[in-house]
Design an enzyme around this catalytic site. Structure first.
Site, PDB file in Angstrom:
ATOM      1  N   GLU A   1      -1.422  -8.679   4.798  1.00  0.00           N
ATOM      2  CA  GLU A   1      -1.344  -8.828   6.259  1.00  0.00           C
ATOM      3  C   GLU A   1      -2.700  -8.628   6.915  1.00  0.00           C
ATOM      4  O   GLU A   1      -2.830  -8.791   8.126  1.00  0.00           O
ATOM      5  CB  GLU A   1      -0.302  -7.851   6.822  1.00  0.00           C
ATOM      6  CG  GLU A   1      -0.766  -6.415   7.044  1.00  0.00           C
ATOM      7  CD  GLU A   1      -0.885  -5.588   5.772  1.00  0.00           C
ATOM      8  OE1 GLU A   1      -0.811  -6.152   4.666  1.00  0.00           O
ATOM      9  OE2 GLU A   1      -1.096  -4.361   5.895  1.00  0.00           O
TER      10      GLU A   1
ATOM     11  N   HIS B   1      -3.561  -5.521   0.786  1.00  0.00           N
ATOM     12  CA  HIS B   1      -2.943  -5.794   2.090  1.00  0.00           C
ATOM     13  C   HIS B   1      -2.986  -7.281   2.440  1.00  0.00           C
ATOM     14  O   HIS B   1      -3.961  -7.734   3.045  1.00  0.00           O
ATOM     15  CB  HIS B   1      -3.695  -5.037   3.182  1.00  0.00           C
ATOM     16  CG  HIS B   1      -3.441  -3.573   3.203  1.00  0.00           C
ATOM     17  ND1 HIS B   1      -2.387  -3.017   3.892  1.00  0.00           N
ATOM     18  CD2 HIS B   1      -4.111  -2.539   2.650  1.00  0.00           C
ATOM     19  CE1 HIS B   1      -2.410  -1.692   3.756  1.00  0.00           C
ATOM     20  NE2 HIS B   1      -3.447  -1.380   2.999  1.00  0.00           N
TER      21      HIS B   1
ATOM     22  N   CYS C   1       0.828  -1.201   0.000  1.00  0.00           N
ATOM     23  CA  CYS C   1       0.000   0.000   0.000  1.00  0.00           C
ATOM     24  C   CYS C   1       0.862   1.251   0.000  1.00  0.00           C
ATOM     25  O   CYS C   1       1.558   1.518  -0.963  1.00  0.00           O
ATOM     26  CB  CYS C   1      -0.961  -0.036   1.191  1.00  0.00           C
ATOM     27  SG  CYS C   1      -2.290   1.154   1.036  1.00  0.00           S
TER      28      CYS C   1
END
Lengths: 1000, 276
Positions: free
Chosen positions: B233, B231, B103
Site C-alpha cells: 500500500e 508494504h 507488516c
C-alpha cells in the site's frame, strides 16, 4: 527503609530465546567494540506479577507472553544459561512509565477476565547474562552503558551469586509517597532576601527542604506580593505560587523575546518576528496563505481549498541532556500534540528532527559536581539515546519522519540541542465552522484525556537518583508512551472531531493542567476545577504537584454538557481514559478546589497579564577572527574525499533508515536519494492521495557563522531554508518559516546583542523573500556549568543557534526533483555567484583541525543578497515546472565540492568539472571556489537537448555551465588554470561518505 | 467453488484499527482504489458486535505498532483476538473469505496461527517474525520475487515487486519441519531478491532482516490467507517509488508517461478480483 519492606512480586515470569536472538548478538558486538571482553550475551525479558492470580493463570500468562515457536519461559524459577560469568538486571525506578508492563497487564486482565491494579500489579525487567573475561567492575561498567541511573536501576550478580541467590529476586518498584495531600499557605510577608530565595530555591517544605526553583525574579516576586497583599488581602497557597511560576516562566511567556530591549520597545518577538509576518501578509494581499499564526499550538497555512497544513518545531534540550531517550521521545510525541491541539485537532502527517551533538568520538568526561558519580552521559550515549527516542516515538505513532539533520560542534557537549517538529493536516471547515477557530463556552466541562498524572517533569531541573528502596518516583525525566497517545489521537481526530463532541482542545505540555486549563479559559472567562477528580498514576501527590505535573500524553478539551456522556462513552470504547475535572465559567476567576476546599482563587487577568515586562540592554562587540593563512592544499583529491567524510557532511542514512518515512504512504521526495542513497536536504510529502499537491519541508542552520556575524548567520539560515525548498520543487510564492532560537547565557548583554542582530536579520530576510514566520519557539539558556576531566570548573555554552525551518505548498509534486545525476552527458550548471566567503565554513574547520588541531573560524561569513537570489529561485522554479532540470541540489555546508560529490554519489555517475566556468567574484583559489559556502547557489544537471531552453529560462541570473555528467566512476575537476586537480572515484567517495557513522 | 454470498462486484473489506495500528488509512485507500468497499473498524467494536464479521468478505490486518510491539510484535493484538474472538475468526476463515496481513498485520497473523496454518487454522503460532538481524528498525525499499507455484490469490500474475519494508521484527523464522512444509507446499509467496532478480541469500540490505530462505510473505494452503512484511500500500501512486524521479526522467526523454499507479496495487486488485 529496611530491605524487608521492599514490595515483592508473587510471580516472576522469565521469557528466554530457544533460538538465535539478534538483539543479543548485536549487543555483544557493540560491547566488544567498546572494549569489553564479551564472548556471548543471553537476554531474558522478565515480568514481575503482583496480583491475586492462580498458579495456573500465571502459567497461562507466561504461555501468552512467550512466542511459542522461538521462546520459552520459566515461572518462579531462575533461568540459567549454559554459560555466563556475570548477570546484569535492568529495571525501572519507581514511578517511571513502563509501557511493556502496561501491555502485559492488559493482556493478563483480558486472559483472566480480572481487573488488576495499574499501579502495583505488573513490572518488567531485562536480564543480560554475559559470558567472557568480565569482573565485577566490568559488569558495572556494562550496566552503566545499558542503563540510565535517572530512570533505571541495575542489579549485578556474578554467576555464583546468581545461583546462590536463586536468581534476581522478586523486588518491584512500587511507588510509596508520603506527601501531605493538602495545600500549604506561603507567607510573602518576609524580607527581600527571603523572597529572592523563594524564587531561586522554591517553597520550603515543613522539614526545611526546598521544592525546587520557581524561577521568579525579584521584579516578578514584588508584583506577586503586591497582588496578594493589596488585592486578594491574603497570602498565596503553594498551588497558586507554583501555578503563577509556571505561567510566567521563560518557557511559557518567552520573557526575553517579550522584553523591551534597547530601543525596541515592543520587544524582539513583536518587532522582528511578528512584524515581518504582518508585513508579508499585507504585501501578499489576496495571495496571503497564512490562516493561523503565533496564536495556536502550531502555525497554519492554506494547503488547498479544503485543507490546512500546520507546522510546529519544538526544542527538548534539557530533558534530553538528562535522559536522551526519554527526552527525545517525549519531545517528538509532545510536539505531535501541538498538531493535535492545532485548531480543532489536526492529524499529524510528518515529523521533523534536528540534532546538535558534540563529537560522538570524543571521550573526555564532564561532571556535574566534583563527585565522580556525577559524570555526564558521553556524547556518544547522548547521540544514541536521542536518535533512538525519535525512532520509537515517531515509528510507534505511525507518523512518517522524513525531514531532519544532524550537526556537530563540541560546544554541545554540555547540552545537546534536540529539535522536533510535526506537520498536521486539518480540513478548513469542521462541522460547518472554520476549523482554526475554537472557543470554550461557560458551562463547558473541562475534560482531561489520555495518560494519568504522576510527578513526572515537576521542576524538571531538579532531580535525584534515588534508590529502589526509597520508593520515590523519578520526577525530572519521563518516558513517552506513544501508543496511549496514538489511541487518543485516533479517537479525537478520526472520530470525536467529526462528531462535534467538543468545542475547544489544547495540549498539556509545559505546566500541565495549570497552563492548559488557564489558557483555554481565556476563550470564555474563567474556570473551576476539582483536583481530586484527576486520575493519578499513584497515590500521595500533593495538590500543587497534580496541578503543575507535566505527565505526558494528555490533552484538555472543552465539552458541552449535553455532549459529555457521548464523549466519555466514545473514549471508553477506544480504550482512552477521559475524566471531567471541572467546568469553564464566565467569571474572570480561576478556581481550584481539592476535596471541597478552595486552594486556588486568582484573577485571570493577573495570572495571564500580571507578569511585569523586563527591560534588557544589550552590547555587541564585532568579532575579530584572523583570516587563516594557508596555501591551496597540495593534494586536492584527498581533501575532496575528506570533505564528504566530515561529521557535518557525512551520510546519516543510519538515521533515515531507522525512521519510517513511508508510513501513511505520503512519501514523495525522500530523505535518501538516488541509487547511492545520499541524504538530501529537503523532502516533499503528498498528504492527499487524490491530489497532486505536496508539502515541502526543509531547514537551515549555521551556528559556525555566528562566531563571526550573528546577522549573517540568521540571513544564511533563512536563505538556506528557502533555497533548499526551491531546489526540490517548492515555490517562493507559498513558503512559510518557523524560528527556533537556541541561545545561551541570555542574561549576558553580549549574548543579547547577538540575539538582537539575528532577530533583525529574521525581519529583513523574511520580508525580502515574502516568507512569513508562522510559528516559533525559543530556548534561551543552553549552558552547562560543571567540571572537566581534571575537575576544573567549566561553563560550556552551546553556540547561539538559530534553526529556521521552511514549509511550503507544491502545486504538483510531479515536477519535484531529486539530487542525483541521472544521465551521462547531461550538462552541469551552477546557479549563483561564488564569493570568497569561507568564514565559518566546514572547509576552514577542516583545514584548521588538520593544520593546528583546532578549527579555523575565518573572517567573512557568507552574505545574502535576497533580491538577486529571489530572481534566481523564481527562474529555477519556472524551469523545473517546464521539466528542464534533471537533478537539483542546493549548495549548502561544504560548498560546491560537497554538492558535486553528493549528486555524483547519489546518481552513482561521474562528472567532469571545470572550475574556471564557475561564476565568481573576487575569487582565484581553487579551494575557495570549491568550498566557499556562498549562499544563493543551486547545482543542477540538464539534458543537453534542453540546454538552450534552460539557459534562456535562467537569463539574468548568474549561471555557469561548469561541466557534464560522465559514464565512468570518477569525479574529475579542472582548476582555474586548466589543469586537472581532482580525480576521485565515486565508489571510494561513497565509502568515505558512509564510513563515518558505520558503527552507529 | 465460491459461495453465493461473496460473489459481489464490490467485496466488503474490513480494515482493522485500534491500539496502535497505523496503516489503516492507506490500506483502505488501496482496497477502495482496487474497487472494494472498505471500512476501518476498531477492534473493540468487533469484540462488542462480533456478528459484523458476517458482512465482510475481506479482512485486513494493516501495518502499525499494535500495543507498541510490547511483549513482542503482534503478540498482544493476537492475544486480544484469541481471548475474545477466536470462534468468530474460525467462522470467518471457514467461509470463502480473504485475509491479508501487512507488516504488523503479518506479525499478528503469525502469532494467531492464521499463516501458514499447515493443518488448518487453530489459533497456534507455527512461525515467528523475530528481531531484524541488525537489531534495529529498518525502513528500506526492497525487491521481491513471487513464487510462481504459490496458491496465494493475492499474487496472481505478479512476478516482481519493488515496495518498501519498515519494521523492527521481520526476521522470518520457522522450525525445520515447518519450513520444509512451507517450501514443499509453495507457501512462501514472496522472497527478497537482488535488483537483478537473483536470490538475496540472506545478504543485507537486500534481505533486510535476516529472514530464513529470504521469505517475505507466507500464505495458508488455501491461498486465501496471506501475511507479508513489505508494504504494497506504500507503492500505489506514480510518485511513490524511491526512484520515480529517475524513471520520470527516462520517460521524458523517451517521450512516454509514467505508469498511472504503483505496482503494489496489483495485490489489492487481485484480492478484489477474487470476488468477481
Amino acid at each position: 527503609m529496611p530491605a524487608h519492606a521492599i514490595p515483592q512480586a508473587r510471580y516472576r515470569i522469565e521469557v528466554f530465546y530457544r533460538v538465535h536472538d539478534a538483539r543479543a548478538r548485536v549487543l555483544a558486538a557493540k560491547l566488544r567494540r567498546l572494549g569489553f571482553r564479551v564472548d556471548a550475551v543471553v537476554i531474558t525479558d522478565n515480568y514481575l506479577v503482583n496480583a491475586a492470580i492462580t498458579d495456573e493463570q500465571a502459567r497461562a500468562a507466561a504461555d501468552m507472553l512467550a512466542q511459542r515457536v522461538t521462546q520459552g519461559h520459566a515461572v518462579n524459577q531462575p533461568y540459567l544459561p549454559e554459560r555466563f560469568d556475570q548477570a546484569v538486571e535492568i529495571g525501572f525506578l519507581p514511578g517511571v512509565t513502563d509501557n511493556v508492563a502496561t501491555t502485559a497487564r492488559e493482556a493478563i486482565e483480558d486472559l483472566a477476565k480480572l481487573p488488576l491494579d495499574p499501579e502495583t500489579s505488573v513490572f518488567t525487567t531485562t536480564t543480560y547474562f554475559f559470558a567472557g573475561a568480565l569482573d565485577r567492575d566490568a559488569a558495572e561498567r556494562i550496566g552503566a552503558e545499558l542503563a540510565n541511573p535517572l530512570i533505571q536501576r541495575v542489579k549485578i550478580l556474578s554467576a555464583d551469586e546468581y545461583r546462590a541467590a536463586g536468581g534476581m529476586g522478586m523486588a518491584i518498584p512500587v511507588v510509596t509517597l508520603h506527601e501531605r495531600p493538602e495545600a500549604d499557605v506561603v507567607s510573602l510577608a518576609v524580607s527581600d532576601d527571603e523572597l529572592l530565595r523563594l524564587g531561586r530555591e522554591g517553597i520550603a517544605d515543613p522539614d526545611g527542604t526546598r521544592r525546587g526553583p520557581l524561577a521568579l525574579d525579584m521584579l516578578s516576586l514584588g508584583v506577586i506580593k503586591n497582588y496578594f497583599q493589596n488585592i486578594e488581602k491574603r497570602d498565596p497557597t503553594d498551588v497558586e505560587l507554583e501555578s503563577i511560576a509556571q505561567t510566567w516562566s521563560e518557557h511559557c511567556k518567552h520573557t526575553i523575546f517579550a522584553a523591551k530591549i534597547d530601543e525596541i520597545d515592543e520587544g524582539i518577538f513583536k518587532a522582528c518576528i511578528r512584524a515581518a509576518t504582518e508585513r508579508v501578509r499585507r504585501e501578499k494581499g489576496k495571495d496571503d496563505f497564512c490562516l493561523s499564526v503565533f496564536s495556536d499550538n502550531a502555525g497554519g497555512i492554506i494547503f488547498d481549498d479544503e485543507w490546512i497544513v500546520a507546522d510546529k518545531v519544538e526544542t527538548h534540550n534539557s530533558p534530553s541532556a538528562l535522559d536522551p531517550f526519554g527526552g527525545s521521545i517525549t519531545g517528538i510525541v509532545g510536539v505531535n500534540r501541538d498538531a493535535l491541539g492545532f485548531g480543532m485537532g489536526a492529524r499529524p502527517i510528518a515529523n521533523r528532527y534536528g540534532f546538535c551533538f558534540a563529537d560522538p568520538f570524543r571521550e573526555a568526561p564532564l561532571y556535574r559536581t566534583t563527585d565522580r558519580e556525577s559524570r555526564l552521559l558521553s556524547p556518544r550515549r547522548i547521540m544514541e539515546g536521542v536518535i533512538h527516542g525519535v525512532n520509537v516515538g515517531g515509528n510507534c505513532s505511525g507518523i512518517p519522519t522524513p525531514q531532519g539533520f544532524v550537526y556537530f560542534d563540541d560546544r554541545y557537549s554540555g547540552k545537546p540541542l534536540v529539535f522536533v517538529g510535526t506537520v498536521g493536516l486539518i480540513p478548513r471547515e469542521v462541522n460547518g465552522a472554520p476549523s482554526v477557530e475554537k472557543r470554550a463556552m461557560p458551562g463547558d466541562r473541562i475534560v482531561m484525556v489520555g495518560g494519568r498524572v504522576g510527578r513526572d517533569g515537576i521542576h524538571g531541573a531538579t532531580f535525584s537518583s534515588e534508590a529502589l528502596s526509597s520508593g520515590s518516583p523519578a520526577t525530572a525525566v519521563q518516558i513517552g508512551d506513544p501508543i496511549t497517545q496514538k489511541k487518543l489521537s485516533d479517537a479525537i481526530v478520526a472520530e470525536a472531531r467529526g462528531m462535534g463532541l467538543y468545542r475547544s482542545i489544547t495540549d498539556n505540555g509545559a505546566g500541565g493542567l495549570s497552563c492548559s486549563v488557564a489558557e483555554m479559559a481565556r476563550e470564555c472567562g474563567g474556570f473551576e476545577v476539582d483536583l481530586e477528580l484527576v486520575p493519578l498514576k499513584y497515590h500521595g501527590l500533593a495538590p500543587w504537584q497534580i496541578w503543575v505535573s507535566e505527565s505526558q500524553e494528555r490533552m484538555t478539551l472543552a465539552i458541552p454538557p449535553d455532549k459529555l456522556d457521548a464523549f466519555l462513552d466514545l473514549m471508553r470504547r477506544r480504550g482512552v481514559e477521559a475524566t471531567a475535572i471541572g467546568a469553564f465559567t464566565a467569571r474572570e476567576r480561576g478556581i481550584v478546589r481539592y476535596r471541597g476546599k478552595t486552594i486556588f482563587d486568582l484573577d485571570m487577568s493577573f495570572l495571564h497579564d500580571g507578569l511585569p515586562r523586563k527591560t534588557l540592554t544589550t552590547t555587541y562587540t564585532p568579532k575579530k577572527n584572523p583570516y587563516p593563512d594557508f596555501p591551496d592544499p597540495a593534494e586536492p583529491s584527498a581533501v575532496f574525499a575528506d570533505m564528504v567524510a566530515r561529521l557535518n557532511t557525512a551520510s546519516f542514512a543510519f538515521i533515515s533508515h531507522q525512521y519510517d518515512h513511508e508510513v501513511q504512504a505520503n512519501s514523495c521526495i525522500k530523505p535518501l536519494q538516488g541509487r547511492g542513497r545520499v541524504n538530501a536536504n529537503a523532502t516533499v510529502i503528498r498528504p492527499r492521495y487524490d491530489s497532486p499537491r505536496g508539502v515541502v519541508l526543509s531547514q537551515g542552520l549555521y551556528p559556525s557563522y555566528g562566531d563571526i556575524d550573528p546577522y549573517r548567520m540568521a540571513a544564511c539560515a533563512i536563505d538556506t531554508a528557502v533555497r533548499n525548498a526551491v531546489a526540490v520543487g517548492g515555490s517562493l510564492d507559498v513558503l512559510a518559516l518557523l524560528d527556533n532560537f537556541c541561545w545561551c547565557d541570555s542574561t549576558n548583554p553580549e549574548r543579547l546583542g547577538e540575539l538582537k542582530l539575528a532577530a533583525r536579520a529574521c525581519y529583513d530576510y523574511a520580508v525580502a523573500y515574502g516568507t512569513p514566520f508562522v510559528s516559533g519557539k525559543d530556548s534561551m539558556f543552553n549552558d552547562f556549568r560543571g567540571y572537566d576531566e581534571h575537575f576544573n570548573e567549566v561553563m560550556i555554552s552551546a553556540p547561539p543557534t538559530l534553526l529556521v525551518s521552511s514549509i511550503g505548498v507544491v502545486e504538483d509534486v510531479g515536477f519535484c526533483q531529486t539530487i542525483d545525476f541521472k544521465f551521462p552527458g547531461d550538462l552541469i550548471y551552477l546557479i549563483g555567484e561564488t564569493l570568497d566567503e569561507t568564514g565559518g565554513s566546514e572547509y576552514l574547520a577542516y583545514m584548521g583541525e588538520r593544520t593546528s588541531g583546532a578549527r579555523y573560524i575565518g573572517d567573512t561569513a557568507p552574505s545574502v543578497d535576497a533580491a538577486k537570489n529571489a530572481t534566481a529561485y523564481r527562474a529555477l522554479s519556472a524551469a523545473m515546472r517546464r521539466g528542464l532540470v534533471a537533478s537539483s541540489i542546493s549548495v549548502e555546508r561544504g560548498g560546491l565540492g560537497v554538492a558535486l560529490a553528493k549528486s555524483a554519489m547519489a546518481g552513482m555517475l561521474g562528472c567532469g568539472i571545470d572550475l574556471s566556468a564557475v561564476p565568481t567574484k573576487g575569487v582565484s583559489r581553487n579551494d575557495t571556489i570549491l568550498y566557499s559556502e556562498s549562499q544563493g547557489r543551486v547545482l543542477v544537471s540538464v539534458d543537453p537537448n534542453n540546454a538552450d531552453a534552460f539557459e534562456t529560462a535562467m537569463r539574468g541570473v548568474a549561471l555557469g555551465r561548469i561541466g557534464a555528467v560522465t559514464n565512468d566512476d570518477s569525479v574529475c575537476v579542472k582548476g582555474t588554470n586548466g589543469g586537472n586537480i581532482i580525480t576521485a572515484s565515486v565508489d571510494a567517495l561513497l565509502g568515505r561518505y558512509r564510513g563515518v557513522f558505520k558503527d552507529f | 467453488m465460491k459461495a453465493q454470498t461473496t460473489s459481489t462486484a464490490q467485496p466488503r473489506t474490513l480494515v482493522l484499527t485500534g491500539y496502535g495500528i497505523n496503516c489503516d488509512n492507506e490500506t483502505r485507500y488501496a482496497f477502495e482504489r482496487a474497487g472494494a468497499r472498505a471500512d476501518i473498524v476498531h477492534i473493540n467494536d468487533i469484540i462488542e458486535t462480533p456478528s459484523m464479521l458476517d458482512g465482510y468478505q475481506i479482512f485486513s490486518f494493516p501495518g502499525g505498532f499494535s500495543y507498541g510491539d510490547d511483549t513482542g510484535s503482534g503478540k498482544a493484538l493476537a492475544n486480544r483476538i484469541k481471548n475474545n474472538l477466536l470462534d468468530e475468526f474460525l467462522a470467518f476463515v471457514g467461509r470463502d473469505t480473504l485475509v491479508l496481513g501487512i507488516c504488523n498485520g503479518f506479525q499478528v497473523m503469525a502469532n494467531l496461527g492464521l499463516v501458514p496454518a499447515l493443518g488448518g487454522f487453530r489459533g497456534d503460532a507455527e512461525v515467528s517474525l523475530e528481531h531484524n538481524e541488525s537489531s534495529r528498525y529498518e525502513c528500506r525499499w526492497v525487491d521481491l520475487a513471487v513464487e510462481r507455484a504459490c496458491p496465494s490469490v493475492f499474487i496472481r500474475g505478479i512476478e516482481r515487486l519493488h515496495i518498501p519494508i519498515a519494521h523492527g521484527e521481520g526476521n522470518f523464522y520457522a522450525p525445520e519441519e515447518i519450513l520444509a512444509a512451507i517450501e514443499t507446499r509453495y507457501l512462501a509467496c514472496m522472497r527478497y531478491v537482488l535488483p537483478d532478480g537473483s536470490p538475496a541469500n540472506g545478504v543485507f540490505p537486500h534481505n533486510p532482516n535476516g529472514a530464513l530462505h529470504d521469505i517475505a510473505a507466507v500464505c495458508d494452503p488455501s491461498g486465501r490467507l496471506m501475511g507479508m512484511m513489505p508494504h504494497p500500500e506504500r507503492n500505489i501512486l506514480p510518485t511513490h517509488r524511491d526512484d520515480w524521479t529517475l524513471r520520470r526522467e527516462h520517460a521524458r526523454r523517451d517521450g512516454v508517461t509514467l505508469p498511472e499507479e504503483g505496482e503494489g496495487m496489483a495485490i489489492f486488485r487481485n484480492a478484489v478480483g477474487y470476488f468477481r
